[in-house]
Design a protein around this motif. Structure first.
Motif, PDB file in Angstrom:
ATOM      1  N   GLU A 163       0.808  -1.215   0.000  1.00  0.00           N
ATOM      2  CA  GLU A 163       0.000   0.000   0.000  1.00  0.00           C
ATOM      3  C   GLU A 163       0.844   1.270   0.000  1.00  0.00           C
ATOM      4  O   GLU A 163       0.406   2.304  -0.505  1.00  0.00           O
ATOM      5  CB  GLU A 163      -0.917   0.011   1.231  1.00  0.00           C
ATOM      6  CG  GLU A 163      -1.832   1.215   1.302  1.00  0.00           C
ATOM      7  CD  GLU A 163      -2.734   1.188   2.523  1.00  0.00           C
ATOM      8  OE1 GLU A 163      -3.353   2.228   2.816  1.00  0.00           O
ATOM      9  OE2 GLU A 163      -2.805   0.130   3.187  1.00  0.00           O
ATOM     10  N   ASN A 164       2.063   1.190   0.548  1.00  0.00           N
ATOM     11  CA  ASN A 164       2.818   2.415   0.805  1.00  0.00           C
ATOM     12  C   ASN A 164       4.117   2.583   0.026  1.00  0.00           C
ATOM     13  O   ASN A 164       4.568   3.725  -0.147  1.00  0.00           O
ATOM     14  CB  ASN A 164       3.131   2.535   2.298  1.00  0.00           C
ATOM     15  CG  ASN A 164       1.905   2.762   3.140  1.00  0.00           C
ATOM     16  OD1 ASN A 164       1.442   3.892   3.270  1.00  0.00           O
ATOM     17  ND2 ASN A 164       1.353   1.686   3.699  1.00  0.00           N
ATOM     18  N   LEU A 165       4.745   1.528  -0.410  1.00  0.00           N
ATOM     19  CA  LEU A 165       5.996   1.669  -1.144  1.00  0.00           C
ATOM     20  C   LEU A 165       5.705   1.807  -2.635  1.00  0.00           C
ATOM     21  O   LEU A 165       5.016   0.973  -3.230  1.00  0.00           O
ATOM     22  CB  LEU A 165       6.907   0.466  -0.895  1.00  0.00           C
ATOM     23  CG  LEU A 165       7.415   0.285   0.537  1.00  0.00           C
ATOM     24  CD1 LEU A 165       8.380  -0.886   0.626  1.00  0.00           C
ATOM     25  CD2 LEU A 165       8.081   1.555   1.052  1.00  0.00           C
ATOM     26  N   VAL A 166       6.218   2.876  -3.222  1.00  0.00           N
ATOM     27  CA  VAL A 166       5.943   3.178  -4.637  1.00  0.00           C
ATOM     28  C   VAL A 166       7.270   3.213  -5.395  1.00  0.00           C
ATOM     29  O   VAL A 166       8.156   4.013  -5.074  1.00  0.00           O
ATOM     30  CB  VAL A 166       5.214   4.522  -4.791  1.00  0.00           C
ATOM     31  CG1 VAL A 166       5.006   4.846  -6.268  1.00  0.00           C
ATOM     32  CG2 VAL A 166       3.887   4.493  -4.052  1.00  0.00           C
ATOM     33  N   LEU A 167       7.411   2.348  -6.382  1.00  0.00           N
ATOM     34  CA  LEU A 167       8.616   2.294  -7.206  1.00  0.00           C
ATOM     35  C   LEU A 167       8.369   3.029  -8.511  1.00  0.00           C
ATOM     36  O   LEU A 167       7.418   2.734  -9.230  1.00  0.00           O
ATOM     37  CB  LEU A 167       9.004   0.844  -7.494  1.00  0.00           C
ATOM     38  CG  LEU A 167      10.259   0.646  -8.361  1.00  0.00           C
ATOM     39  CD1 LEU A 167      11.498   1.191  -7.656  1.00  0.00           C
ATOM     40  CD2 LEU A 167      10.440  -0.828  -8.720  1.00  0.00           C
ATOM     41  N   ASN A 168       9.219   4.010  -8.792  1.00  0.00           N
ATOM     42  CA  ASN A 168       9.108   4.790 -10.022  1.00  0.00           C
ATOM     43  C   ASN A 168      10.244   4.428 -10.966  1.00  0.00           C
ATOM     44  O   ASN A 168      11.420   4.475 -10.578  1.00  0.00           O
ATOM     45  CB  ASN A 168       9.192   6.279  -9.704  1.00  0.00           C
ATOM     46  CG  ASN A 168       8.044   6.750  -8.830  1.00  0.00           C
ATOM     47  OD1 ASN A 168       6.959   7.033  -9.314  1.00  0.00           O
ATOM     48  ND2 ASN A 168       8.284   6.829  -7.525  1.00  0.00           N
ATOM     49  N   LEU A 169       9.907   4.081 -12.186  1.00  0.00           N
ATOM     50  CA  LEU A 169      10.880   3.808 -13.235  1.00  0.00           C
ATOM     51  C   LEU A 169      10.726   4.903 -14.282  1.00  0.00           C
ATOM     52  O   LEU A 169       9.641   5.105 -14.826  1.00  0.00           O
ATOM     53  CB  LEU A 169      10.650   2.439 -13.871  1.00  0.00           C
ATOM     54  CG  LEU A 169      11.503   2.074 -15.085  1.00  0.00           C
ATOM     55  CD1 LEU A 169      12.975   2.037 -14.709  1.00  0.00           C
ATOM     56  CD2 LEU A 169      11.065   0.742 -15.673  1.00  0.00           C
ATOM     57  N   ALA A 170      11.804   5.642 -14.548  1.00  0.00           N
ATOM     58  CA  ALA A 170      11.703   6.769 -15.460  1.00  0.00           C
ATOM     59  C   ALA A 170      13.009   6.978 -16.191  1.00  0.00           C
ATOM     60  O   ALA A 170      14.063   6.420 -15.823  1.00  0.00           O
ATOM     61  CB  ALA A 170      11.312   8.042 -14.695  1.00  0.00           C
ATOM     62  N   VAL A 171      12.951   7.775 -17.230  1.00  0.00           N
ATOM     63  CA  VAL A 171      14.136   8.178 -17.985  1.00  0.00           C
ATOM     64  C   VAL A 171      14.411   9.648 -17.709  1.00  0.00           C
ATOM     65  O   VAL A 171      13.512  10.484 -17.817  1.00  0.00           O
ATOM     66  CB  VAL A 171      13.934   7.941 -19.501  1.00  0.00           C
ATOM     67  CG1 VAL A 171      15.123   8.470 -20.292  1.00  0.00           C
ATOM     68  CG2 VAL A 171      13.699   6.472 -19.784  1.00  0.00           C
ATOM     69  N   GLY A 172      15.650   9.971 -17.333  1.00  0.00           N
ATOM     70  CA  GLY A 172      16.007  11.349 -17.046  1.00  0.00           C
ATOM     71  C   GLY A 172      15.776  11.720 -15.601  1.00  0.00           C
ATOM     72  O   GLY A 172      15.117  11.000 -14.848  1.00  0.00           O
ATOM     73  N   LEU A 173      16.323  12.855 -15.206  1.00  0.00           N
ATOM     74  CA  LEU A 173      16.172  13.346 -13.840  1.00  0.00           C
ATOM     75  C   LEU A 173      14.775  13.926 -13.622  1.00  0.00           C
ATOM     76  O   LEU A 173      14.122  14.379 -14.561  1.00  0.00           O
ATOM     77  CB  LEU A 173      17.225  14.417 -13.552  1.00  0.00           C
ATOM     78  CG  LEU A 173      18.683  13.923 -13.536  1.00  0.00           C
ATOM     79  CD1 LEU A 173      19.646  15.099 -13.456  1.00  0.00           C
ATOM     80  CD2 LEU A 173      18.916  12.975 -12.364  1.00  0.00           C
TER      81      LEU A 173
END
Length: 317
Positions: A305-315
Motif C-alpha cells: 500500500e505504501n511503497l511506490v517504485l518509479n521507473l523513469a528516464v532522465g532526472l
C-alpha cells in the motif's frame, strides 16, 4: 475494456526566440484545443451516474486564446557553485469572448462558440529550481531543490479549469511516494474501486522537492529525496468536500521521502529508479496525518500500500 474514445484537435501559431544562451521566450497569440468524446460505454455512464465528476473527462472542451512562457537558466556554467532555473508561463482562454457574451457559470448561464460550451480561464505556472554543488572535485555531488506553483482561475463560462488543463500531482517527476493523480484535491478522498481511477485534479498546485545527488561507482549514482505537495479547487464543489483552496493549505500537504538509483550511460541516456514512501497523508483526520507510527517494513500489506517504485528516464528536475 474500452470505456470511451477521446479525440483531441490542437492548433497553434507563434514565435520562440533567445536573447542569449540563458534566456528563452515563446509567445503564441493563437492556441486552439478541441476535445470530443465518442463510443462512451454504458459501463462508464453507469459510473457517471454514481459520480458525476467523471463526466468532466468526456465532456466537449474548447480552449481558445494566447500563451506566453519565459525560461532563464545559468546551470550550463559548470564553474558556478550555485545554479538557477526558472520557467514561468501564462495562458488565457476565451476571456474576452466570455466578457462580451456575459457568460456566468455560477448562474448556469453558459455561452457557446460554434455550438460548443467553451472554457474560460487564466492559468499561470512558475517552476523555480536551485542547484548547489557540494564538491569542487565531484561536480555531480549536488543538492537540488524545486518549488512549483500553478494557479488556474476559472471565470465567466467556467467554474473549474477544463480537465486537460487542470493540475495533478504524484508520479515519477512529482511526489514520488504517491501514484499519479492519487493526491487531492485538498483533503478530499473519494471512494476508490478497482475499475475506475478517481479524478484527482485541481485548479491550484503547490509542489516542493529537495534531493541530494551523489556519485556511487562507475555509471551508478544515488539520491535521497523528500517531496511535498497537493492540488486544490479554486471554487467550492459540494461533491468534493475539503477540496477548495484555503488558508489551511500548509496543513493539507502530502509528504513523502525516499531513495533512488540512477544509471548514467555515457552521459547520453539516464535510467532512474526511485523508491518512495509516504509519511504524511492529508486525507486523514487532523492530528493523524503524519504516519510515521504506521511504518512497518515487515508487513507485506503495508509495503504493497505504501511503497511506490518509479521507473523513469532522465532526472525528475
Amino acid at each position: 475494456q474500452k470505456l470511451y474514445t477521446l479525440t483531441t484537435l490542437k492548433s497553434s501559431f507563434g514565435w520562440a526566440w533567445k536573447k542569449s544562451i540563458r534566456n528563452e521566450q515563446e509567445f503564441r497569440p493563437f492556441n486552439m484545443i478541441y476535445v470530443n468524446s465518442s463510443n462512451v460505454s454504458m459501463e462508464y455512464m453507469e459510473q457517471v451516474a454514481l459520480d458525476s465528476t467523471l463526466f468532466r473527462i468526456i465532456e466537449q472542451q474548447l480552449i481558445l486564446g494566447p500563451s506566453y512562457s519565459y525560461v532563464y537558466t545559468n546551470t550550463i556554467d559548470q564553474k558556478k557553485k550555485n545554479g538557477w532555473y526558472y520557467k514561468g508561463s501564462l495562458k488565457l482562454s476565451n476571456n474576452g469572448l466570455g466578457l462580451l457574451q456575459g457568460a456566468n457559470a455560477e448562474e448556469e448561464d453558459y455561452k457557446t462558440l460554434l455550438g460548443v460550451r467553451y472554457s474560460q480561464f487564466v492559468k499561470m505556472e512558475n517552476d523555480l529550481r536551485f542547484y548547489r554543488r557540494l564538491s569542487a572535485t565531484k561536480p555531480e555531488t549536488q543538492w537540488v531543490s524545486r518549488i512549483n506553483i500553478g494557479i488556474g482561475i476559472p471565470n465567466g463560462n467556467s467554474l473549474q479549469l477544463p480537465f486537460i488543463e487542470q493540475f495533478f500531482t504524484g508520479g515519477s517527476n512529482s511526489l514520488r511516494a504517491f501514484r499519479v493523480r492519487s493526491v487531492g484535491p485538498g483533503i478530499f478522498r473519494p471512494v476508490q474501486t478497482n475499475t475506475f481511477l478517481p479524478d484527482l485534479v485541481g485548479d491550484i498546485k503547490l509542489e516542493l522537492n529537495t534531493e541530494l545527488r551523489v556519485p556511487l561507482f562507475s555509471i551508478v549514482k544515488g539520491a535521497l529525496f523528500a517531496d511535498a505537495g497537493n492540488v486544490w479547487l479554486f471554487n467550492e464543489n459540494p461533491l468534493k468536500p475539503g477540496a477548495k483552496f484555503s488558508s489551511k493549505f500548509i496543513n493539507e500537504l502530502a509528504v513523502g521521502v525516499g531513495a533512488g538509483l540512477r544509471f548514467d550511460v555515457g552521459g547520453i541516456f539516464l535510467l532512474r529508479l526511485d523508491l518512495g514512501m509516504p509519511v504524511r497523508k492529508p486525507w486523514l483526520g487532523e492530528g493523524n496525518r503524519w504516519v510515521f507510527d504506521d511504518i512497518d517494513f515487515g508487513s507485506s500489506a503495508w509495503r504493497r500500500e505504501n511503497l511506490v517504485l518509479n521507473l523513469a528516464v532522465g532526472l525528475p528536475f
